[in-house]
Motif scaffolding. Structure first.
Motif, PDB file in Angstrom:
ATOM      1  N   ARG A 113      -7.342 -10.346   2.999  1.00 22.05           N
ATOM      2  CA  ARG A 113      -8.202  -9.162   2.899  1.00 22.05           C
ATOM      3  C   ARG A 113      -7.424  -7.894   3.272  1.00 22.05           C
ATOM      4  NH1 ARG A 113     -13.282  -8.802   6.817  1.00 22.05           N
ATOM      5  NH2 ARG A 113     -11.533  -8.689   8.276  1.00 22.05           N
ATOM      6  N   ALA A 142      -5.197  -6.999   0.406  1.00 23.92           N
ATOM      7  CA  ALA A 142      -5.983  -6.435  -0.690  1.00 23.92           C
ATOM      8  C   ALA A 142      -6.355  -4.984  -0.410  1.00 23.92           C
ATOM      9  CB  ALA A 142      -7.236  -7.276  -0.919  1.00 23.92           C
ATOM     10  N   ARG A 143      -6.694  -4.682   0.842  1.00 30.49           N
ATOM     11  CA  ARG A 143      -7.022  -3.307   1.204  1.00 30.49           C
ATOM     12  C   ARG A 143      -5.812  -2.393   1.078  1.00 30.49           C
ATOM     13  NH1 ARG A 143     -10.825  -4.277   6.601  1.00 30.49           N
ATOM     14  NH2 ARG A 143     -12.758  -4.789   5.463  1.00 30.49           N
ATOM     15  N   GLU A 144      -4.635  -2.900   1.474  1.00 31.84           N
ATOM     16  CA  GLU A 144      -3.421  -2.100   1.335  1.00 31.84           C
ATOM     17  C   GLU A 144      -3.130  -1.786  -0.121  1.00 31.84           C
ATOM     18  OE1 GLU A 144      -0.164  -3.985   3.230  1.00 31.84           O
ATOM     19  OE2 GLU A 144      -0.996  -3.819   5.257  1.00 31.84           O
ATOM     20  N   GLU A 145      -3.433  -2.734  -1.002  1.00 29.74           N
ATOM     21  CA  GLU A 145      -3.220  -2.533  -2.433  1.00 29.74           C
ATOM     22  C   GLU A 145      -4.388  -1.804  -3.090  1.00 29.74           C
ATOM     23  OE1 GLU A 145      -0.549  -3.299  -4.143  1.00 29.74           O
ATOM     24  OE2 GLU A 145       0.530  -4.290  -2.508  1.00 29.74           O
ATOM     25  N   ASP A 146      -5.445  -1.526  -2.292  1.00 28.17           N
ATOM     26  CA  ASP A 146      -6.640  -0.853  -2.806  1.00 28.17           C
ATOM     27  C   ASP A 146      -7.247  -1.632  -3.977  1.00 28.17           C
ATOM     28  OD1 ASP A 146      -8.607   1.095  -2.827  1.00 28.17           O
ATOM     29  OD2 ASP A 146      -7.522   2.404  -4.228  1.00 28.17           O
ATOM     30  N   LEU A 147      -7.376  -2.952  -3.774  1.00 25.78           N
ATOM     31  CA  LEU A 147      -7.911  -3.829  -4.804  1.00 25.78           C
ATOM     32  C   LEU A 147      -9.041  -4.680  -4.229  1.00 25.78           C
ATOM     33  CD1 LEU A 147      -4.651  -5.227  -6.474  1.00 25.78           C
ATOM     34  CD2 LEU A 147      -6.304  -3.684  -7.554  1.00 25.78           C
ATOM     35  N   PRO A 148     -10.047  -5.013  -5.048  1.00 28.36           N
ATOM     36  CA  PRO A 148     -11.030  -6.009  -4.608  1.00 28.36           C
ATOM     37  C   PRO A 148     -10.335  -7.341  -4.345  1.00 28.36           C
ATOM     38  CG  PRO A 148     -11.778  -4.864  -6.589  1.00 28.36           C
ATOM     39  CD  PRO A 148     -10.353  -4.482  -6.388  1.00 28.36           C
ATOM     40  N   TYR A 170      -7.085  -8.925  -6.254  1.00 29.61           N
ATOM     41  CA  TYR A 170      -5.820  -9.103  -5.544  1.00 29.61           C
ATOM     42  C   TYR A 170      -5.304 -10.537  -5.700  1.00 29.61           C
ATOM     43  CZ  TYR A 170      -2.531  -9.754  -1.729  1.00 29.61           C
ATOM     44  OH  TYR A 170      -1.422 -10.092  -1.006  1.00 29.61           O
ATOM     45  N   ASP A 200       2.585  -4.864 -10.946  1.00 30.45           N
ATOM     46  CA  ASP A 200       1.250  -4.260 -10.870  1.00 30.45           C
ATOM     47  C   ASP A 200       1.109  -3.191 -11.956  1.00 30.45           C
ATOM     48  OD1 ASP A 200      -0.975  -2.599 -10.158  1.00 30.45           O
ATOM     49  OD2 ASP A 200      -0.830  -3.329  -8.106  1.00 30.45           O
ATOM     50  N   ARG A 216      -0.538  -0.604 -12.159  1.00 33.96           N
ATOM     51  CA  ARG A 216      -0.514   0.765 -11.633  1.00 33.96           C
ATOM     52  C   ARG A 216       0.923   1.228 -11.404  1.00 33.96           C
ATOM     53  NH1 ARG A 216      -4.427  -0.312  -6.656  1.00 33.96           N
ATOM     54  NH2 ARG A 216      -2.939  -2.029  -6.566  1.00 33.96           N
TER      55      ARG A 216
END
Length: 339
Positions: free
Chosen positions: A150, A153-159, A163, A237, A239
């Motif tokens: 989790r 995932a937050r660091e990657e700004d992804l759900p 992720y 990725d 992005r």
């Protein structure tokens, strides 16, 4: 820059090692307890869960080996390093989950339904106690794995689901899926054992064993799919790819971004290859200096980018154009265009 990159890389590596070590300790203790409970109660579901925990314990060893071996530095024979070796060991985890866990669970269930395994006659209370303790220990391991995944995932700004699909670091994902399957399997085993006790029919116990087999098969297929894609070589990725295109296209020396290929070759490590049509007025020295500058800019902007290769090409080359269209369905847009 190199020291900073190593420090950033070591953080996730250390946390993955902690996650795997915690899972190993929990699974080893749980496996021993389940084996004893299965022998005492004669429960097929409990035997299936014992096989599940044995497989998980073995899997943590594979994951630890993968973490250690994939961290070796690049050398002459492996100029991009050993990052992809982690995916091979994690793929072996998927094979072990199916071969050691799922198949044995199917075997126990079939044995029960065909009458080759007698009903449990011993007091099942010990089985319930072991399942309860196992649930607590598995929950602790699951919490560590979930916290790591989790957080990443937050660091990657992804759900979270996005992720899991995109990540190039499968170690914590493997532990999370294993522990999730273990918690569900414990509930199934509890239900099979309880219904067997209430009804006196061993069919419920056999059904629980078969359900655990199905559960482990699904987890093995998911893990296998994730690591198969990583071994084949997946794009970085999207992005990052979009930003690389925008940065290269915005360079004053570049007329057209002809082609971009990105490949992940380890956890948080990506290779970027780009073919660029430079302005005809530039000298060879201008192009060389521009390539060096743009490579530095891309690595500074994205810590995941480890290697950058830039190739000057004419955008009207017919063969190259066909290859780009075959890969992307169209040519890339000129500089200044939106991605």
């Amino acid at each position: 820059m190199a020291a900073q990159h190593d420090e950033q890389e070591n953080g996730p590596e250390n946390e993955s090692g902690l996650t795997v070590a915690l899972a190993f300790a929990a699974n080893l203790g749980i496996a021993v307890a389940k084996i004893v409970a299965a022998l005492i109660t004669g429960s097929a579901s409990m035997a299936a869960e014992a096989a599940h925990s044995i497989a998980d314990t073995f899997n943590e060893v594979l994951l630890m080996v993968g973490l250690r071996r994939s961290g070796r530095p690049a050398d002459r024979r492996h100029p991009l390093g050993y990052g992809k070796e982690r995916y091979i060991w994690t793929l072996l985890v998927a094979v072990a989950i199916f071969g050691m866990g799922a198949l044995f669970s199917y075997y126990q269930g079939i044995q029960t339904f065909t009458g080759h395994r007698g009903a449990a006659e011993s007091d099942p209370l010990i089985g319930y106690a072991v399942l309860g303790v196992a649930f607590v220990l598995e929950g602790i391991s699951w919490q560590q794995a979930f916290r790591q995944v989790r957080g990443a995932a937050r660091e990657e700004d992804l759900p979270l689901i996005a992720y899991i699909r995109r990540t190039d670091e499968p170690t914590a994902i493997s532990v999370l899926l294993e522990d999730s399957a273990a918690l569900i399997g414990l509930l199934i085993a509890f239900g099979g054992l309880g219904l067997h006790q209430l009804t006196g029919s061993a069919a419920w116990d056999g059904a629980g064993s078969l359900l655990i087999g199905v559960l482990l098969t699904v987890v093995a297929l998911i893990l296998g799919r994730i690591n198969l894609n990583l071994l084949i070589g997946s794009q970085a990725d999207p992005r990052i790819v979009a930003d690389v295109r925008a940065r290269l296209g915005a360079a004053p020396e570049v007329e057209w971004v002809v082609d971009i290929v990105t490949v992940t070759f380890g956890a948080d490590r990506a290779l970027v290859c780009a073919r660029l049509d430079f302005r005809d007025s530039l000298t060879a020295g201008d192009v060389e200096r521009a390539c060096v500058r743009m490579a530095h800019e891309l690595r500074d902007a994205h810590e995941e980018i480890d290697e950058v290769f830039l190739e000057p090409v004419p955008r009207d080359d017919a063969e190259l154009r066909e290859r780009v269209i075959a890969r992307y369905g169209r040519t890339l847009r000129p500089r200044g265009s939106d991605t």
